[in-house]
Write a protein that holds these residues in place. Structure first.
Motif, PDB file in Angstrom:
ATOM      1  N   CYS A 138       1.912  13.792 -20.462  1.00  0.00           N
ATOM      2  CA  CYS A 138       0.765  12.415 -21.560  1.00  0.00           C
ATOM      3  C   CYS A 138      -0.108  11.791 -19.782  1.00  0.00           C
ATOM      4  N   GLY A 139       0.014  12.715 -19.012  1.00  0.00           N
ATOM      5  CA  GLY A 139      -0.695  12.374 -17.980  1.00  0.00           C
ATOM      6  C   GLY A 139      -0.178  10.712 -16.859  1.00  0.00           C
ATOM      7  N   THR A 140      -1.080  10.208 -16.441  1.00  0.00           N
ATOM      8  CA  THR A 140      -0.344   9.692 -14.988  1.00  0.00           C
ATOM      9  C   THR A 140      -1.175   8.094 -14.550  1.00  0.00           C
ATOM     10  N   SER A 141      -1.010   7.381 -14.006  1.00  0.00           N
ATOM     11  CA  SER A 141      -1.373   5.612 -14.293  1.00  0.00           C
ATOM     12  C   SER A 141      -2.853   6.467 -13.273  1.00  0.00           C
ATOM     13  N   GLN A 142      -2.424   7.388 -12.339  1.00  0.00           N
ATOM     14  CA  GLN A 142      -3.565   7.750 -11.632  1.00  0.00           C
ATOM     15  C   GLN A 142      -5.005   8.887 -12.339  1.00  0.00           C
ATOM     16  N   TYR A 143      -3.804  10.622 -12.942  1.00  0.00           N
ATOM     17  CA  TYR A 143      -4.934  11.261 -13.362  1.00  0.00           C
ATOM     18  C   TYR A 143      -4.725  11.054 -14.780  1.00  0.00           C
ATOM     19  N   PHE A 144      -5.764  11.371 -15.880  1.00  0.00           N
ATOM     20  CA  PHE A 144      -5.871  10.904 -17.575  1.00  0.00           C
ATOM     21  C   PHE A 144      -5.336  12.606 -18.083  1.00  0.00           C
ATOM     22  N   ILE A 145      -4.819  13.214 -19.104  1.00  0.00           N
ATOM     23  CA  ILE A 145      -5.415  12.997 -20.166  1.00  0.00           C
ATOM     24  C   ILE A 145      -6.156  13.072 -20.668  1.00  0.00           C
ATOM     25  N   VAL A 146      -6.532  14.267 -21.664  1.00  0.00           N
ATOM     26  CA  VAL A 146      -7.786  13.390 -22.135  1.00  0.00           C
ATOM     27  C   VAL A 146      -8.527  14.540 -23.310  1.00  0.00           C
ATOM     28  N   TYR A 147      -8.387  14.098 -24.589  1.00  0.00           N
ATOM     29  CA  TYR A 147      -8.449  14.913 -25.821  1.00  0.00           C
ATOM     30  C   TYR A 147     -10.269  14.271 -26.623  1.00  0.00           C
ATOM     31  N   GLN A 148     -10.280  15.571 -27.197  1.00  0.00           N
ATOM     32  CA  GLN A 148     -11.649  14.783 -28.131  1.00  0.00           C
ATOM     33  C   GLN A 148     -11.068  14.691 -29.140  1.00  0.00           C
ATOM     34  N   THR A 149     -11.587  13.618 -29.835  1.00  0.00           N
ATOM     35  CA  THR A 149     -11.428  13.374 -31.476  1.00  0.00           C
ATOM     36  C   THR A 149     -12.802  13.850 -32.403  1.00  0.00           C
ATOM     37  N   GLN A 150     -11.931  13.759 -33.125  1.00  0.00           N
ATOM     38  CA  GLN A 150     -13.072  14.631 -34.782  1.00  0.00           C
ATOM     39  C   GLN A 150     -13.863  13.352 -34.608  1.00  0.00           C
ATOM     40  N   VAL A 151     -14.547  11.816 -34.463  1.00  0.00           N
ATOM     41  CA  VAL A 151     -15.325  11.213 -34.170  1.00  0.00           C
ATOM     42  C   VAL A 151     -17.087  11.928 -33.782  1.00  0.00           C
ATOM     43  N   GLN A 152     -17.849  11.372 -34.130  1.00  0.00           N
ATOM     44  CA  GLN A 152     -18.569  12.002 -33.476  1.00  0.00           C
ATOM     45  C   GLN A 152     -19.811  11.559 -32.883  1.00  0.00           C
ATOM     46  N   PRO A 211     -14.886   8.473 -29.709  1.00  0.00           N
ATOM     47  CA  PRO A 211     -14.664  10.316 -29.589  1.00  0.00           C
ATOM     48  C   PRO A 211     -13.667  11.155 -28.646  1.00  0.00           C
ATOM     49  N   LEU A 212     -13.381   9.778 -27.183  1.00  0.00           N
ATOM     50  CA  LEU A 212     -12.256  10.410 -26.429  1.00  0.00           C
ATOM     51  C   LEU A 212     -11.057   9.727 -26.840  1.00  0.00           C
ATOM     52  N   ALA A 213     -10.114  10.676 -26.865  1.00  0.00           N
ATOM     53  CA  ALA A 213      -9.075   9.751 -26.511  1.00  0.00           C
ATOM     54  C   ALA A 213      -7.980  10.686 -25.154  1.00  0.00           C
ATOM     55  N   VAL A 214      -7.539   9.207 -23.953  1.00  0.00           N
ATOM     56  CA  VAL A 214      -7.338   9.833 -22.932  1.00  0.00           C
ATOM     57  C   VAL A 214      -5.876   8.812 -23.153  1.00  0.00           C
ATOM     58  N   LEU A 215      -4.762   9.640 -22.339  1.00  0.00           N
ATOM     59  CA  LEU A 215      -3.777   9.650 -21.790  1.00  0.00           C
ATOM     60  C   LEU A 215      -2.931   8.909 -20.909  1.00  0.00           C
ATOM     61  N   ALA A 216      -2.537   8.176 -20.297  1.00  0.00           N
ATOM     62  CA  ALA A 216      -2.672   7.258 -19.363  1.00  0.00           C
ATOM     63  C   ALA A 216      -1.252   7.677 -18.855  1.00  0.00           C
ATOM     64  N   GLY A 217       0.184   7.710 -18.957  1.00  0.00           N
ATOM     65  CA  GLY A 217       1.935   7.547 -19.465  1.00  0.00           C
ATOM     66  C   GLY A 217       1.620   6.939 -20.279  1.00  0.00           C
ATOM     67  N   SER A 218       1.781   5.323 -20.441  1.00  0.00           N
ATOM     68  CA  SER A 218       1.943   5.294 -21.381  1.00  0.00           C
ATOM     69  C   SER A 218       1.070   4.154 -22.666  1.00  0.00           C
ATOM     70  N   TRP A 219      -0.413   4.665 -21.673  1.00  0.00           N
ATOM     71  CA  TRP A 219      -1.081   3.973 -21.816  1.00  0.00           C
ATOM     72  C   TRP A 219      -1.967   4.967 -23.003  1.00  0.00           C
ATOM     73  N   CYS A 220      -2.578   4.124 -23.848  1.00  0.00           N
ATOM     74  CA  CYS A 220      -3.863   4.979 -24.544  1.00  0.00           C
ATOM     75  C   CYS A 220      -5.033   4.365 -24.497  1.00  0.00           C
ATOM     76  N   HIS A 221      -5.770   5.396 -24.044  1.00  0.00           N
ATOM     77  CA  HIS A 221      -7.305   4.804 -23.909  1.00  0.00           C
ATOM     78  C   HIS A 221      -8.139   5.202 -24.837  1.00  0.00           C
ATOM     79  N   CYS A 222      -9.583   4.319 -25.112  1.00  0.00           N
ATOM     80  CA  CYS A 222     -10.330   5.398 -26.349  1.00  0.00           C
ATOM     81  C   CYS A 222     -11.800   5.215 -25.078  1.00  0.00           C
ATOM     82  N   GLY A 223     -12.509   5.900 -25.479  1.00  0.00           N
ATOM     83  CA  GLY A 223     -13.811   5.630 -25.321  1.00  0.00           C
ATOM     84  C   GLY A 223     -15.186   6.509 -25.924  1.00  0.00           C
ATOM     85  N   PHE A 224     -16.058   6.364 -24.469  1.00  0.00           N
ATOM     86  CA  PHE A 224     -17.138   7.717 -24.669  1.00  0.00           C
ATOM     87  C   PHE A 224     -17.041   8.303 -22.635  1.00  0.00           C
TER      88      PHE A 224
END
Length: 569
Positions: A316-330, A275-288
């Motif tokens: 797209c954020g940085t290595s220390q501060y992340f941009i977070v989006y909520q996806t359509q995944v329940q 449900p979460l898409a997290v952008l950290a520069g060139s890294w894309c993280h996913c989780g809850f």
């Protein structure tokens, strides 16, 4: 000549022919009158509708839009407004969908004007008003802006509602007005508060509201402009957050992306069913959202303002501060619900005055505990929407708590404990009036607000708002008071209090899951825009008296009094 008259006389003496002839003449005359009105009459436009020049002013307005650092729609200002993008258009052209606007070749007679008038009313009734609260008057100048989001100016038609609506549409928390014509939006106030008397200029488009002053900004908080309202097509912007201590534990899937963009990261996490898409520069993280990454402490968005490598107009954020989006995944961690496996030993009420958010609170409790809630009544529409406990008798013992609006001593004493939900009476009365005449998530029509129904409703229901709370405080056993406004503002803390009274041990991760699913199907998106204040001075005087009575009753029991915003400014 005489012979001709005789022939006409004999002709009309034949009854069948005369009968059909008269009918033909009648129909022909009616058709001619209708066609005459259609082609000669001037089209009529509603007095409240914008003029045909609004399209020009709408285009001009684009020139004054400020820069929004983190919105992926920033690039769309460079593109035609008709270009379709996945995340929706940055700016809705005000020249479109204007009620009562006349298009070329639109010739309207009496019938077409009637249809047009009805369409105008329907469109006006479809608009929604973002609830707002006045914050104060602040110093503002070109060197130090109080609100640092987008801005736009209109020195002829600026109104308070127009400014608030534009800021709310873009997901901002605050809207401010200056010089009577300049609108500024932002998420954080960064200025000195001064006396309200320094914000004394009227809006250019209306005389009834104050729109700041010279280098003075009147700021309002948009109560419904929450993170969940900031939708970009398939994703919801949640904000900028500090990097968690252990990224690999907090965010379970990661990938380096050479051409990073919001689209790519959201698509990746959606495919992984997170449900979460997290952008950290060139890294894309996913989780809850978890206790390791709660999303409760938002940071200044400027800390995340680093351009994406694959889309220069996105952050797209940085290595220390992340941009977070909520996806359509329940997030399914809190979606399972069932009846109690053993009969409840106590009957716990979820008590509230009608319109105070009881159905929404039931939705939150069911997600948080995993058990159905019951009801003192039976509402088929709620049952069909998933409130399965609605069909059970309230004393069945299979539900975690029971919804009730009752306020009599006998009814109250039938419960062993209670969660008492209290809401601002001005909002509660309007919400219940909307429910009564428009359904659980519908709205009353303007005819109902203007007619005799509204004054009669306030006369009968306003005293009940006060007596309902006082009766539950007087006769209720083990009563937990929760203010609707506090539940909206700090859902995690207030819901934890409610669940604790129910005697259920709930993991914090489940409560965090509820925060992401909080709206449900039975929470209105906002109060519908009215062209006038439905409350008369007499109504406000009466309701203010009831508010003071309830405030005193709460404080006498060593409880927190009513919130300050119950009293209108």
């Amino acid at each position: 000549m005489a012979r001709l008259l005789v022939k006409f006389q004999r002709y009309f003496r034949r009854k069948p022919i005369r009968f059909f002839t008269l009918i033909a003449l009648y129909l022909a005359a009616g058709s001619l009158v209708f066609l005459h009105a259609s082609f000669i009459s001037e089209p009529r436009v509603s007095d409240n509708a914008p003029s045909a020049n609004d399209g020009t002013s709408g285009r001009a307005e684009l020139q004054y839009l400020g820069t929004l650092q983190l919105r992926r729609e920033f690039k769309e200002l460079q593109e035609p407004l008709t270009t379709a993008r996945r995340y929706g258009s940055w700016f809705k052209n005000p020249s479109k969908d204007i009620p009562g606007r006349v298009s070329p070749g639109d010739y309207g007679g009496t019938w077409s004007r009637a249809l047009k008038g009805r369409n105008v009313r329907e469109k006006e009734e479809d608009k929604e008003q973002e609830s707002t609260k006045y914050i104060g008057c602040y110093v503002d100048n070109i060197h130090h802006r109080a609100l640092r989001g987008v801005s736009f100016f209109d020195y002829k038609k600026m109104t308070l509602f127009r400014c608030q609506d534009n800021c709310a549409e873009r997901g901002y928390l605050y809207a401010g007005l200056e010089f009577g014509a300049e609108c500024y939006c932002g998420h954080k106030i960064q200025a000195v508060n001064v006396s309200d008397s320094e914000c004394n200029m009227e809006c250019k488009g209306e005389k009834s509201n104050i729109c700041g002053g010279v280098n003075r900004l009147s700021i309002y908080r948009l109560e419904l402009a929450q993170e969940s309202a900031r939708r970009y097509g398939s994703a919801i912007f949640r904000g900028c957050f500090r990097r968690p201590e252990n990224v690999s534990l907090a965010l379970l899937a990661s990938r380096v992306m050479k051409n990073m963009s919001v689209d790519r990261c959201v698509d990746f996490c959606t495919g992984k069913e997170y449900p979460l898409a997290v952008l950290a520069g060139s890294w894309c993280h996913c989780g809850f959202p978890t206790t390791l990454f709660t999303l409760h402490e938002r940071e200044d968005e400027q800390l995340c303002a680093q351009k994406c490598s694959g889309e220069e107009f996105e952050s797209c954020g940085t290595s220390q501060y992340f941009i977070v989006y909520q996806t359509q995944v329940q997030d399914n961690r809190c979606m399972d619900r069932k009846f109690l496996t053993t009969r409840a030993k106590q009957f716990i009420a979820l008590a509230s005055f009608p319109g105070a958010g009881n159905t929404w609170a039931r939705h939150l409790i069911e997600l948080a505990t995993g058990f159905y809630t019951g009801s003192y009544y039976f509402d088929g529409s709620l049952y069909n929407k998933g409130f399965k406990g609605e069909r059970d008798h309230w004393r069945s013992g299979r539900t975690i708590c029971i919804k009730t609006h009752e306020s009599g001593q006998k009814e109250i004493e039938a419960f062993d404990s209670a969660i008492l939900l209290i809401r601002n009476p001005y909002k509660a009365l309007m919400a219940e009036f909307n429910r009564k005449y428009g359904g659980h998530i519908g709205f009353a029509s303007h005819a109902h607000w203007k007619g005799k129904e509204w004054p009669e409703f306030v006369k009968n229901y306003a005293p009940w708002w006060a007596t309902h709370t006082i009766d539950w405080l007087k006769y209720g056993k083990n009563v937990l008071v929760v203010h609707f406004e506090d539940l909206k503002r700090d859902l995690f803390v207030q819901l934890k209090r409610m669940v604790s009274l129910l005697g259920i041990v709930v993991l914090e991760d489940r409560l965090l899951c509820v925060e992401g699913q909080k709206d449900g199907n039975f929470k209105r998106s906002g109060l519908r825009k009215l062209e006038y204040d439905p409350y008369t001075p007499e109504m406000r005087k009466t309701i203010s008296g009831y508010i003071k009575t309830v405030d005193t009753a709460l404080k006498l029991r060593n409880l927190t009094g009513v919130p300050e915003d119950y009293y209108p400014r």
